[in-house]
Design an enzyme around this catalytic site. Structure first.
Site, PDB file in Angstrom:
ATOM      1  N   GLU A 103       0.823  -1.209   0.000  1.00 18.80           N
ATOM      2  CA  GLU A 103       0.000   0.000   0.000  1.00 18.80           C
ATOM      3  C   GLU A 103       0.858   1.262   0.000  1.00 18.80           C
ATOM      4  OE1 GLU A 103      -3.171   0.587  -0.386  1.00 18.80           O
ATOM      5  OE2 GLU A 103      -3.643  -1.529  -0.620  1.00 18.80           O
TER       6      GLU A 103
ATOM      7  N   TYR B  45      -6.908   6.413   4.741  1.00 23.05           N
ATOM      8  CA  TYR B  45      -7.066   5.465   3.636  1.00 23.05           C
ATOM      9  C   TYR B  45      -6.204   4.223   3.853  1.00 23.05           C
ATOM     10  CZ  TYR B  45      -5.805   3.002  -0.543  1.00 23.05           C
ATOM     11  OH  TYR B  45      -5.525   1.984  -1.416  1.00 23.05           O
TER      12      TYR B  45
ATOM     13  N   ASP C 266      -9.474   6.443  -1.995  1.00 20.20           N
ATOM     14  CA  ASP C 266      -8.331   6.988  -2.722  1.00 20.20           C
ATOM     15  C   ASP C 266      -8.838   7.560  -4.036  1.00 20.20           C
ATOM     16  OD1 ASP C 266      -8.901   4.760  -4.257  1.00 20.20           O
ATOM     17  OD2 ASP C 266      -6.832   4.017  -4.302  1.00 20.20           O
TER      18      ASP C 266
END
Length: 368
Positions: A48, A131, A149
């Site tokens: 991520e 997020y 996002d």
């Protein structure tokens, strides 16, 4: 409230039908990405962070190499800064990798080396926002944590026909609520896999593959029948485009000085863009400035020749640089007044250091 928004609310998609359609689509169409073969929160966390501002195809080899070199949180926490910067070299936004290590050290000291399982604890880690915390909590632990996002914003604004600025506080809060509504419904449906994880990944996947910024493939979209933007012929208008920053052109001169098979390089200091990375001595220059005069001013030494070996174009934030690289010969290289941080390295040593992307390309020019 605009007329479009009023009509959108009257025909808002039902979350139950949207969730089921997305889960079915994801099960049949999800890309076989390497981090999707694990539920290890550390591996998912690294993916991520790498995927922020970076394309999937670029990230894959970096992620695979990272997990080979630093397979555990403890190995990241204890790694030398030189190693983590070298592993990250070329991905850019290097604050990300330094925050990764800070977070790993926090996990070792505060969580006995085990990645935290609770959303609030994940959110406390350096470099992790709402997020990323939601992505890790849902993908690694299948928790109903929402994500938002760029891809998800695009899907939700089109799906619900939201014409307001998605970054405006009220609109952004509404988008987070819609994302939370979907993942909460996913936690209640019967699904052959981790439903919350798959729902959030399906939103990201849909935005990346189908609901793209330009020329979206609405015919292949699993939720097209629910899409208000498609129904009202506003797909190309949503989300509202953000105003682009004005780009500023800059010229940079890089000086390659060689002596006895070694090259003069320096490490960028803490607190500047690309901190800790290495580069050749350089300076910004105006159009009229010559390489020879600029090099003499930089080194406080007479330059006998300055031969251009190549030009590199690159971008840093809102600046667009043209870096002109010159092989510089000094009249008295042995008397060079080496500045703080400048040092001599062999080519083999250069290749072990993490360079800025532009100056790594200068090394490629030297290697031929």
């Amino acid at each position: 409230m605009t007329d479009h928004t009023k009509r959108s609310l009257q025909h808002a998609p039902t979350p139950e039908r949207v969730v089921l359609a997305l889960l079915r689509w994801f099960a049949a169409n999800a890309r076989a990405l390497p981090w999707r073969r694990t539920r290890d929160p550390y591996a998912i966390w690294v993916s991520e962070i790498m995927l922020q501002q970076t394309q999937v195809k670029t990230v894959i080899p970096y992620w695979e190499r990272w997990l080979r070199e630093l397979p555990m949180i403890e190995s990241l926490a204890n790694a030398k800064p030189e190693k983590i910067h070298k592993l990250w070299e070329g991905l850019g936004y290097y604050t990300r990798v330094r925050n990764l290590q800070k977070a790993a050290q926090h996990i070792v000291s505060e969580h006995d080396g085990k990645f935290p399982a609770q959303f609030d604890d994940i959110l406390e880690l350096p470099g992790i926002g709402r997020y990323t915390a939601g992505a890790i909590a849902s993908i690694a632990y299948n928790q109903p944590a929402p994500i938002l996002d760029g891809n998800v914003i695009r899907v939700l604004t089109r799906l619900h026909g939201i014409g307001e600025d998605p970054l405006q506080k009220k609109t952004n809060a509404r988008l987070w609520h819609l994302a939370e509504e979907l993942v909460t419904h996913a936690s209640c449906v019967k699904h052959h896999g981790p439903a919350c994880s798959h729902l959030n990944q399906s939103l990201m996947e849909l935005g990346a593959l189908i609901c793209t910024p330009r020329s979206p493939n609405c015919a292949a979209c699993p939720i097209a029948e629910h899409c208000i933007a498609l129904r009202t012929n506003r797909v190309d208008e949503l989300p509202r485009p953000k105003q682009r920053a004005t780009l500023t052109a800059r010229r940079e001169l890089a000086f390659v000085v060689e002596k006895d098979g070694k090259y003069l390089v320096r490490q960028r200091p803490v607190g500047v863009v690309n901190a800790h990375l290495w580069e050749f001595p350089n300076c910004e220059a105006k159009a009229k400035d010559t390489a020879k005069a600029s090099a003499e001013q930089h080194f406080h030494s007479t330059v006998t020749s300055a031969k251009q070996i190549g030009t590199v174009k690159h971008a840093i934030t809102r600046y667009r640089y043209v870096t002109e690289a010159f092989l510089v010969k000094l009249a008295e290289p042995n008397m060079l007044n080496v500045r703080t941080g400048e040092t001599w390295k062999t080519m083999a040593q250069l290749n072990k250091l993490a360079f800025t992307s532009a100056h790594r390309r200068i090394i490629s020019l030297l290697e031929g």
